[in-house]
Design a protein around this motif. Structure first.
Motif, PDB file in Angstrom:
ATOM      1  N   UNK A   1      10.918 -16.560 -19.204  1.00 53.79           N
ATOM      2  CA  UNK A   1      11.569 -15.952 -18.035  1.00 53.79           C
ATOM      3  C   UNK A   1      11.952 -14.499 -18.263  1.00 53.79           C
ATOM      4  N   UNK A   2      12.351 -14.155 -19.493  1.00 57.69           N
ATOM      5  CA  UNK A   2      12.760 -12.768 -19.756  1.00 57.69           C
ATOM      6  C   UNK A   2      11.596 -11.796 -19.601  1.00 57.69           C
ATOM      7  N   UNK A   3      10.372 -12.260 -19.842  1.00 60.05           N
ATOM      8  CA  UNK A   3       9.216 -11.389 -19.662  1.00 60.05           C
ATOM      9  C   UNK A   3       8.876 -11.199 -18.191  1.00 60.05           C
ATOM     10  N   UNK A   4       9.070 -12.235 -17.389  1.00 64.59           N
ATOM     11  CA  UNK A   4       8.931 -12.072 -15.943  1.00 64.59           C
ATOM     12  C   UNK A   4       9.967 -11.089 -15.408  1.00 64.59           C
ATOM     13  N   UNK A   5      11.165 -11.144 -15.960  1.00 66.26           N
ATOM     14  CA  UNK A   5      12.215 -10.203 -15.554  1.00 66.26           C
ATOM     15  C   UNK A   5      11.809  -8.767 -15.858  1.00 66.26           C
ATOM     16  N   UNK A   6      11.165  -8.545 -16.999  1.00 67.15           N
ATOM     17  CA  UNK A   6      10.720  -7.199 -17.374  1.00 67.15           C
ATOM     18  C   UNK A   6       9.675  -6.694 -16.381  1.00 67.15           C
ATOM     19  N   UNK A   7       8.744  -7.563 -15.991  1.00 69.67           N
ATOM     20  CA  UNK A   7       7.722  -7.173 -15.022  1.00 69.67           C
ATOM     21  C   UNK A   7       8.366  -6.836 -13.680  1.00 69.67           C
ATOM     22  N   UNK A   8       9.281  -7.684 -13.227  1.00 72.48           N
ATOM     23  CA  UNK A   8       9.926  -7.444 -11.930  1.00 72.48           C
ATOM     24  C   UNK A   8      10.756  -6.165 -11.961  1.00 72.48           C
ATOM     25  N   UNK A   9      11.421  -5.923 -13.082  1.00 67.98           N
ATOM     26  CA  UNK A   9      12.218  -4.697 -13.198  1.00 67.98           C
ATOM     27  C   UNK A   9      11.321  -3.467 -13.155  1.00 67.98           C
ATOM     28  N   UNK A  10      10.168  -3.533 -13.810  1.00 67.45           N
ATOM     29  CA  UNK A  10       9.232  -2.411 -13.793  1.00 67.45           C
ATOM     30  C   UNK A  10       8.669  -2.194 -12.390  1.00 67.45           C
ATOM     31  N   UNK A  11       8.401  -3.284 -11.665  1.00 62.22           N
ATOM     32  CA  UNK A  11       7.918  -3.156 -10.294  1.00 62.22           C
ATOM     33  C   UNK A  11       8.990  -2.555  -9.394  1.00 62.22           C
ATOM     34  N   UNK A  12      10.232  -2.912  -9.633  1.00 65.18           N
ATOM     35  CA  UNK A  12      11.325  -2.320  -8.860  1.00 65.18           C
ATOM     36  C   UNK A  12      11.415  -0.818  -9.129  1.00 65.18           C
ATOM     37  N   UNK A  13      11.285  -0.423 -10.390  1.00 66.45           N
ATOM     38  CA  UNK A  13      11.355   0.992 -10.750  1.00 66.45           C
ATOM     39  C   UNK A  13      10.215   1.777 -10.129  1.00 66.45           C
ATOM     40  N   UNK A  14       9.053   1.161  -9.986  1.00 73.59           N
ATOM     41  CA  UNK A  14       7.890   1.851  -9.431  1.00 73.59           C
ATOM     42  C   UNK A  14       8.133   2.307  -8.002  1.00 73.59           C
ATOM     43  N   UNK A  15       9.005   1.605  -7.279  1.00 66.28           N
ATOM     44  CA  UNK A  15       9.311   1.961  -5.895  1.00 66.28           C
ATOM     45  C   UNK A  15      10.635   2.708  -5.790  1.00 66.28           C
ATOM     46  N   UNK A  16      11.652   2.220  -6.486  1.00 63.39           N
ATOM     47  CA  UNK A  16      13.006   2.757  -6.319  1.00 63.39           C
ATOM     48  C   UNK A  16      13.183   4.136  -6.935  1.00 63.39           C
ATOM     49  N   UNK A  17      12.487   4.418  -8.029  1.00 62.71           N
ATOM     50  CA  UNK A  17      12.655   5.695  -8.717  1.00 62.71           C
ATOM     51  C   UNK A  17      11.649   6.716  -8.199  1.00 62.71           C
ATOM     52  N   UNK A  18      12.114   7.935  -8.032  1.00 67.69           N
ATOM     53  CA  UNK A  18      11.311   8.974  -7.375  1.00 67.69           C
ATOM     54  C   UNK A  18      10.012   9.280  -8.100  1.00 67.69           C
ATOM     55  N   UNK A  19       9.968   9.052  -9.405  1.00 69.99           N
ATOM     56  CA  UNK A  19       8.749   9.343 -10.151  1.00 69.99           C
ATOM     57  C   UNK A  19       7.760   8.185 -10.148  1.00 69.99           C
ATOM     58  N   UNK A  20       8.133   7.060  -9.547  1.00 71.75           N
ATOM     59  CA  UNK A  20       7.244   5.903  -9.482  1.00 71.75           C
ATOM     60  C   UNK A  20       6.080   6.154  -8.536  1.00 71.75           C
ATOM     61  N   UNK A  21       4.925   5.592  -8.851  1.00 69.87           N
ATOM     62  CA  UNK A  21       3.744   5.817  -8.019  1.00 69.87           C
ATOM     63  C   UNK A  21       3.860   5.135  -6.657  1.00 69.87           C
ATOM     64  N   UNK A  22       4.768   4.146  -6.534  1.00 67.12           N
ATOM     65  CA  UNK A  22       4.942   3.449  -5.261  1.00 67.12           C
ATOM     66  C   UNK A  22       6.172   3.876  -4.490  1.00 67.12           C
ATOM     67  N   UNK A  23       6.719   5.037  -4.810  1.00 66.21           N
ATOM     68  CA  UNK A  23       7.994   5.467  -4.215  1.00 66.21           C
ATOM     69  C   UNK A  23       7.883   5.678  -2.705  1.00 66.21           C
ATOM     70  N   UNK A  24       6.688   5.933  -2.188  1.00 64.98           N
ATOM     71  CA  UNK A  24       6.538   6.161  -0.745  1.00 64.98           C
ATOM     72  C   UNK A  24       6.838   4.912   0.068  1.00 64.98           C
ATOM     73  N   UNK A  25       7.016   3.771  -0.600  1.00 63.46           N
ATOM     74  CA  UNK A  25       7.396   2.536   0.094  1.00 63.46           C
ATOM     75  C   UNK A  25       8.910   2.383   0.191  1.00 63.46           C
ATOM     76  N   UNK A  26       9.664   3.224  -0.470  1.00 62.86           N
ATOM     77  CA  UNK A  26      11.116   3.047  -0.604  1.00 62.86           C
ATOM     78  C   UNK A  26      11.811   2.986   0.755  1.00 62.86           C
ATOM     79  N   UNK A  27      12.664   1.980   0.929  1.00 60.11           N
ATOM     80  CA  UNK A  27      13.495   1.822   2.119  1.00 60.11           C
ATOM     81  C   UNK A  27      14.934   1.648   1.645  1.00 60.11           C
ATOM     82  N   UNK A  28      15.823   2.520   2.079  1.00 60.20           N
ATOM     83  CA  UNK A  28      17.218   2.455   1.663  1.00 60.20           C
ATOM     84  C   UNK A  28      17.852   1.147   2.112  1.00 60.20           C
TER      85      UNK A  28
END
Length: 417
Positions: free
Chosen positions: A318-345
Motif C-alpha cells: 500500500x505504501x508504494x501505491x501511496x507514492x504513485x498517487x502522491x506523485x500523480x497529485x504533484x504532477x497536477x497541483x504543482x506549477x512545474x508538473x506537466x499536468x498542471x493545466x488540469x488544476x482546479x482550485x
C-alpha cells in the motif's frame, strides 16, 4: 419467423450483443380475402411485442460534455482524432466513453448512401473506428505509473537522487529526455516526466525488466477487458519469455517510459488508473446497468447486471501505491508538473501526461487521471492522435470534463482555475 422487411438488427457493440432483447417479436394478422382478392375480414391472433429497453451506465450529460470537450480540444490544436473515457473508480462503471471522428448510426437506417459509405471507407482518420477500444496505441510516459510501481516494489528508494544530463546513453544509442538536466528523486522525475530516471533504474536494477512485465500483467495488459468482445483489441504486451530471446538493455529502456513492444487502448489505461486510485482493486468494466421491459404494464422483473465485479487484486505494498498517487497529485497541483493545466482550485486532481512516438512522425498524446485525491470517485483518460503534447492537448480536455462532473455533483459549486 423473427425478422421481416423492413426490420432492423444491431450490427456492432451493445446493439449486436443484446439483439435478442432489443428486437422484440413481430405480430401476426390473418386476412380473409375473396376470389377477387378483396379483403373480407381480418384478425390479429398474435399482437406485436416491442423489444426491451437497455439502460446503460452512461450519464448523458457527462457523455455530451466529454464529446464537446474532446472536439474543442482537437479544434484548438488541429488534431483530428481522439478518445475520452470517464469511469467510476469504485465499480468499473463507465460514465462516458467517446471517440472522434464518429458516425451517426441513423445514417445506416434504412440504408446508407454509396457516396457516404465510400467517404467513411476512404476518409482518414476513419470514423468507423471506435478508438476507445478498437485501436492500439503506445502509452508513452503514462506507462511510468506501472514501471514506477514495479521499481518501487523491487526496492527502489524514492528519496534517492540521480543526475539527469538531458539524455541517457545506452550502448551506441542516446535517448533524449524531456526533462531539464538536474537532480531527480522519484516524485520530481515523475512530475517532470524524466525519462533518464526511469531508464537508469529499470536498467540498473537486477531483473528490472521482469518486474515491469510482471507488473503490467497484474493490470491485464495484452488482454481484452471483455466490455465489447467483438469491438475490442487486446493491445500488445511482452511476456517473460521474450526476455530470453536477445533482449537488450535498450529494449528495457524503451519499455520503462512506454515505448517498444507495448500498445494499449484508452479503456485499458482507464482501468489501470481506476485501480491505482481505489487502492488496488481491478474491476471488470460495466456499461449496461439493466434490461427492462418497454411495456409499463409488464410485471416481468428487470435483468440487473452485477455492479463492482472484481477481476483481480494488485499484489503490491500500500505504501508504494501511496507514492504513485502522491506523485500523480504533484504532477497536477504543482506549477512545474506537466499536468498542471488540469488544476482546479478546491478539487484535487491526480494525473500523468504522456507523449509517445508511433512511427512516421506520428505522436500519440495522453493524460490519465483520477479525482479527488483523498477520496477518489472518477478516473478520466484522454488520448489524442497527433496532439501537441499530453500536457498541452489532453490535460485541458480532461479539465473540462472534471468541471462538468463537479457541476453535476454539486451544482452550487463554482469551479475556479
Amino acid at each position: 419467423y423473427n425478422y421481416h422487411l423492413p426490420d432492423y438488427a444491431g450490427k456492432i457493440g451493445v446493439e449486436k450483443n443484446y439483439e435478442q432483447y432489443l428486437c422484440g417479436q413481430p405480430g401476426t394478422r390473418a386476412v380473409q380475402v375473396n376470389n377477387l382478392g378483396y379483403r373480407q375480414a381480418e384478425s390479429m391472433p398474435v399482437p406485436p411485442q416491442s423489444g426491451s429497453n437497455i439502460v446503460l451506465t452512461l450519464d448523458l450529460s457527462i457523455q455530451k460534455s466529454a464529446m464537446k470537450a474532446l472536439e474543442r480540444g482537437l479544434n484548438k490544436t488541429g488534431a483530428k482524432a481522439g478518445s475520452a473515457i470517464v469511469m467510476a473508480v469504485d465499480s468499473g462503471d463507465i460514465i462516458a466513453m467517446t471517440s472522434t471522428p464518429a458516425f451517426d448510426p441513423n445514417q445506416f437506417t434504412p440504408g446508407i448512401s454509396h457516396s457516404l459509405w465510400n467517404h467513411y471507407l476512404t476518409n482518414r482518420p476513419s470514423a468507423l473506428l471506435f478508438r476507445a477500444t478498437q485501436e492500439r496505441y503506445p502509452p508513452g510516459s503514462i506507462f511510468k505509473i506501472i514501471s514506477g510501481l514495479a521499481l518501487l516494489e523491487n526496492g527502489l528508494d524514492p528519496t534517492k537522487h540521480i543526475q539527469c544530463r538531458g539524455s541517457y546513453r545506452i550502448g551506441r544509442r542516446t535517448i533524449s529526455c524531456t526533462a531539464s538536466p538536474g537532480l531527480y528523486d522519484f516524485k520530481r522525475a515523475f512530475k517532470h516526466s524524466c525519462n533518464s530516471y526511469f531508464i537508469h533504474h529499470a536498467v540498473s536494477q537486477e531483473h528490472g525488466i521482469k518486474h515491469i512485465i510482471k507488473m503490467g500483467k497484474q493490470f491485464h495488459l495484452g488482454e481484452r477487458t471483455g466490455l465489447l468482445p467483438e469491438q475490442e483489441t487486446a493491445g500488445q504486451f511482452p511476456s517473460l519469455k521474450i526476455v530470453h530471446r536477445g533482449w537488450s538493455d535498450g529494449d528495457t529502456a524503451n519499455i520503462s517510459f512506454g515505448q517498444g513492444p507495448i500498445t494499449v487502448t484508452p479503456l485499458q489505461m482507464t482501468l489501470m488508473t481506476a485501480t491505482i486510485a481505489n487502492g488496488g482493486t481491478f474491476y471488470h468494466p460495466r456499461i449496461i446497468d439493466r434490461i427492462e421491459s418497454s411495456n409499463t404494464n409488464n410485471t416481468k422483473p428487470s435483468i440487473n447486471f452485477p455492479k463492482s465485479v472484481i477481476r483481480s487484486q494488485l499484489f503490491v505494498r500500500p505504501e508504494n501505491l501511496d507514492i504513485i498517487r502522491e506523485a500523480m497529485y504533484a504532477d497536477v497541483a504543482e506549477s512545474e508538473g506537466t499536468g498542471h493545466s488540469t488544476y482546479i482550485s478546491g478539487y484535487d486532481i491526480c494525473g500523468k501526461t504522456g507523449t509517445a512516438q508511433a512511427g512516421r512522425g506520428k505522436k500519440i498524446t495522453w493524460f490519465t487521471s483520477f479525482a479527488p485525491y483523498k477520496q477518489p470517485e472518477y478516473a478520466v483518460v484522454v488520448m489524442v492522435e497527433n496532439g501537441a503534447s499530453g500536457g498541452k492537448t489532453c490535460a485541458p480536455i480532461a479539465k473540462e470534463i472534471y468541471v462538468a462532473l463537479i457541476s453535476r455533483d454539486n451544482p452550487k459549486s463554482i469551479a475556479r482555475k
